[in-house]
Write an enzyme that holds these catalytic residues in place. Structure first.
Site, PDB file in Angstrom:
ATOM      1  N   TYR A 120      44.403  34.001  36.451  1.00  0.00           N
ATOM      2  CA  TYR A 120      45.174  33.709  37.977  1.00  0.00           C
ATOM      3  C   TYR A 120      46.476  32.706  37.326  1.00  0.00           C
ATOM      4  CZ  TYR A 120      41.652  35.609  40.747  1.00  0.00           C
ATOM      5  OH  TYR A 120      40.962  36.549  41.602  1.00  0.00           O
ATOM      6  N   ASP A 205      28.345  39.172  32.206  1.00  0.00           N
ATOM      7  CA  ASP A 205      27.752  40.443  32.323  1.00  0.00           C
ATOM      8  C   ASP A 205      26.410  40.663  32.662  1.00  0.00           C
ATOM      9  OD1 ASP A 205      27.965  39.854  29.716  1.00  0.00           O
ATOM     10  OD2 ASP A 205      27.924  41.881  28.932  1.00  0.00           O
ATOM     11  N   ASP A 233      31.547  37.615  44.901  1.00  0.00           N
ATOM     12  CA  ASP A 233      31.533  38.796  45.844  1.00  0.00           C
ATOM     13  C   ASP A 233      30.511  39.789  45.547  1.00  0.00           C
ATOM     14  OD1 ASP A 233      33.825  37.734  46.882  1.00  0.00           O
ATOM     15  OD2 ASP A 233      34.981  39.803  46.664  1.00  0.00           O
TER      16      ASP A 233
HETATM   17  C1  LIG Z   1      43.397  37.781  47.864  1.00  0.00           C
HETATM   18  C2  LIG Z   1      42.905  37.426  46.399  1.00  0.00           C
HETATM   19  C3  LIG Z   1      43.888  37.005  45.670  1.00  0.00           C
HETATM   20  C4  LIG Z   1      41.840  36.612  46.251  1.00  0.00           C
HETATM   21  C5  LIG Z   1      41.541  36.152  44.795  1.00  0.00           C
HETATM   22  O1  LIG Z   1      41.081  36.899  43.747  1.00  0.00           O
HETATM   23  O2  LIG Z   1      40.889  34.837  44.696  1.00  0.00           O
HETATM   24  C6  LIG Z   1      40.561  36.909  47.052  1.00  0.00           C
HETATM   25  O3  LIG Z   1      39.952  37.913  46.182  1.00  0.00           O
HETATM   26  C7  LIG Z   1      39.574  35.885  47.037  1.00  0.00           C
HETATM   27  O4  LIG Z   1      38.481  35.865  46.317  1.00  0.00           O
HETATM   28  O5  LIG Z   1      39.798  34.800  47.860  1.00  0.00           O
HETATM   29  C1  LIG Z   2      27.973  42.430  23.085  1.00  0.00           C
HETATM   30  C2  LIG Z   2      29.327  42.534  23.994  1.00  0.00           C
HETATM   31  C3  LIG Z   2      30.552  42.369  22.665  1.00  0.00           C
HETATM   32  C4  LIG Z   2      29.273  43.830  24.631  1.00  0.00           C
HETATM   33  C5  LIG Z   2      30.773  43.826  25.423  1.00  0.00           C
HETATM   34  O1  LIG Z   2      31.015  43.047  26.250  1.00  0.00           O
HETATM   35  O2  LIG Z   2      31.348  45.037  25.455  1.00  0.00           O
HETATM   36  C6  LIG Z   2      28.233  44.193  25.468  1.00  0.00           C
HETATM   37  O3  LIG Z   2      28.215  43.406  26.539  1.00  0.00           O
HETATM   38  C7  LIG Z   2      28.419  45.610  25.903  1.00  0.00           C
HETATM   39  O4  LIG Z   2      28.934  45.759  27.313  1.00  0.00           O
HETATM   40  O5  LIG Z   2      28.389  46.608  25.221  1.00  0.00           O
END
Ligand SMILES: CC(C)[C@H](C(=O)O)[C@@H](O)C(=O)O
Ligand SMILES: CC(C)[C@H](C(=O)O)[C@@H](O)C(=O)O
Lengths: 332, 332
Positions: A120, A205, A233
């Site tokens: 950001y 992830d 979210d």
């Molecule tokens: C509108 C957008 C820029 C904003 C963000 O990504 O922060 C929204 O998704 C939020 O989470 O408030």
């Molecule tokens: C281990 C890591 C680097 C990898 C990635 O982020 O791609 C894993 O999370 C995946 O999704 O295969």
């Protein structure tokens, strides 16, 4: 003494849910002076600017700001407004309420999202016809400021469980972004250790996999900016959508409060929008100003209405925004 | 003629699930020559390198590679291996199977994740004691290559529904990363239009809210690298975890196949790991080599075993890896 509150309804249902939140604030034993200002798509159409300087200044100078929603121009409005109030953390509670249909009714998590940097920070370049870059920024100073806030938040028992022992979880991707998220992660753990707060971690992830499987594993979750955006979210999806979720953009002596939902163009203008997220944002505003009791009063009234009061269409009811708001005021 | 397959078990349950996948491949009417190589935490301990040059070269020169999992060194192993096979797209199907406990049993989505750039391009700098940066990279060429692949994927009916009319969804954050994700988004839509494929879009945060609320809204989802990582892992949480999910890192004339799960240190060595994800990865390998019928044969056998065959502990059963593998081979 009365608090000056900047009021920016924005677009769409912002014009319905912000007045609802103000009705609730007006019913409290706290004196407010509300000053309205414009921003958003309609403002851009009229004035050429989504966020007029006067609105920015009003938010910067007020004691706090209540914001509704903006349409296409959301990023042009909300990112500068976060800066106007000097916000360094975005507090996003995601809690499922009894009686509200949720994918994961056990969800009760609070995200503390870094609110100034990461992707950001916004340095982008078009280096050639083929290549664009964005400079992602992480500083120790912003990371430590967030970490200090997270420690206080936990110490004050403001997490989902008020048990400070639970500490917080850092969600990051430092296995790939070793230098930037590595710095973020390191500062989170360093400050936690200095203050004797428990901290653990999860790759972002893995967090996205594990939250739907069992949300009760997490309480207070501290994230870099974009991770906080996406993971909070995701939690919103687990509690049944954005209609109930408030948020607070907190700075050192100013703050901006906004429902997490957008402008809902499909129902805007019909008077049937769910005011809950805006009212809960107002509760966070009241708490920020130091009126913790009144904030709790509002939250209790909202929970009571959610459990057996009138409901708007998104929750399967047929009540209007005004009816829900009146019920909340009634139960304060 | 026989295919040379590089086999890299890696760490933990990699040593159990990769042999299981090879048993299944051996039972097919296709000739393979398997060549083993080392990588991962144990390799690093022994040799000082998580990914020895010989392993990298083997993967680069083979017809395809089957990879298991790596522990702490995962990023040091898998990111260079993706490069070794020249992979530009990571294909990640997330499908819930009948009889398998899932938060959202209707989930059936395939993620096509850009596999070379974004924040993974990996240019990071420590600019001062306080400040670190990462340069996120997006090129039109990589974006178009992914878009071409996505169009072919859709045209060939390889999405969850084989209906090419459904097109694909682009998940991105171009409202904030205007130049970089803007470029990505623009190329996705441009190529889709050139080829007459339908494309729509979703902001990645909105996608994270909406997927748990109703996964049937999405089919083929095309994403920048990190978005694809996080959103596909979210889908994994909705189908009941990582134990069933295969993935393919596809290049122009080489590819690497890997289960999405990790090394599962808690059960490694006990012979009870679920081999399904590795076996389904092997099915993707067979299909990549052009043996579409045999790939389908494997998938059908796996689905049959999942519905009424022996199950490992993660699915509530008490079968061993070998028992599940034998059942799959039996039903080919
Ligand atoms: C509108 C957008 C820029 C904003 C963000 O990504 O922060 C929204 O998704 C939020 O989470 O408030
Ligand atoms: C281990 C890591 C680097 C990898 C990635 O982020 O791609 C894993 O999370 C995946 O999704 O295969």
């Amino acid at each position: 003494m009365s608090y000056e509150i900047a009021v920016i309804e924005g677009d769409g249902i912002g014009h319905e849910v912000v007045p609802a939140a103000i009705d609730v604030l007006d019913a409290l034993d706290v004196a407010f002076e509300f000053v309205e200002a414009e921003a958003g798509d309609a403002t851009k159409e009229e004035t050429g600017e989504a966020l007029p300087r006067a609105t920015y200044n009003l938010a910067a100078d007020a004691d706090a700001t209540l914001f509704g929603a903006a349409g296409e121009t959301a990023a042009d409005v909300i990112l500068p407004l976060r800066e106007a109030v000097g916000s360094f953390v975005n507090v996003r509670p995601a809690k499922a309420y009894p009686g509200v249909d949720a994918v994961r009714p056990e969800t009760d998590v609070v995200f503390l999202r870094e609110n100034t940097e990461g992707v950001y920070a916004g340095h982008e370049d078009r280096l050639s016809d083929d290549l664009s870059t964005l400079t992602r920024v992480v500083t120790s100073s912003a990371s430590r400021e967030l970490a200090e806030f997270a420690c206080e938040f936990v110490e004050d028992g403001r997490g989902p469980t008020d048990d400070a022992e639970e500490g917080f979880t850092v969600a990051h991707k430092a296995n790939v972004m070793r230098e930037t998220d590595g710095r973020f992660r390191e500062e989170m753990f360093a400050v936690a250790e200095e203050r004797g707060v428990d901290a653990d971690e999860e790759l972002m992830d893995a967090f996205a996999t594990k939250l739907p499987l069992d949300p009760t594993q997490y309480g207070v979750v501290v994230c870099p900016n974009l991770a906080g955006d996406v993971l909070s979210d995701l939690a919103a999806g687990l509690v049944g959508g954005l209609g109930l979720l408030p948020s607070a953009n907190i700075g050192h002596d100013n703050a901006l409060f906004e429902p997490v939902h957008g402008t809902a163009p499909d129902i805007a203008g019909e008077g049937v929008a769910n005011p809950t997220a805006a009212i809960l944002s107002a509760a966070m505003l009241v708490e920020f100003l130091g009126h913790v009791e009144e904030g709790k009063q509002v939250r209790d009234a909202v929970e009571s209405v959610l459990s057996d009061g009138p409901r708007t269409g998104d929750l399967g009811g047929d009540a209007t925004t005004d009816e829900v708001t009146a019920a909340v005021v009634d139960r304060l």
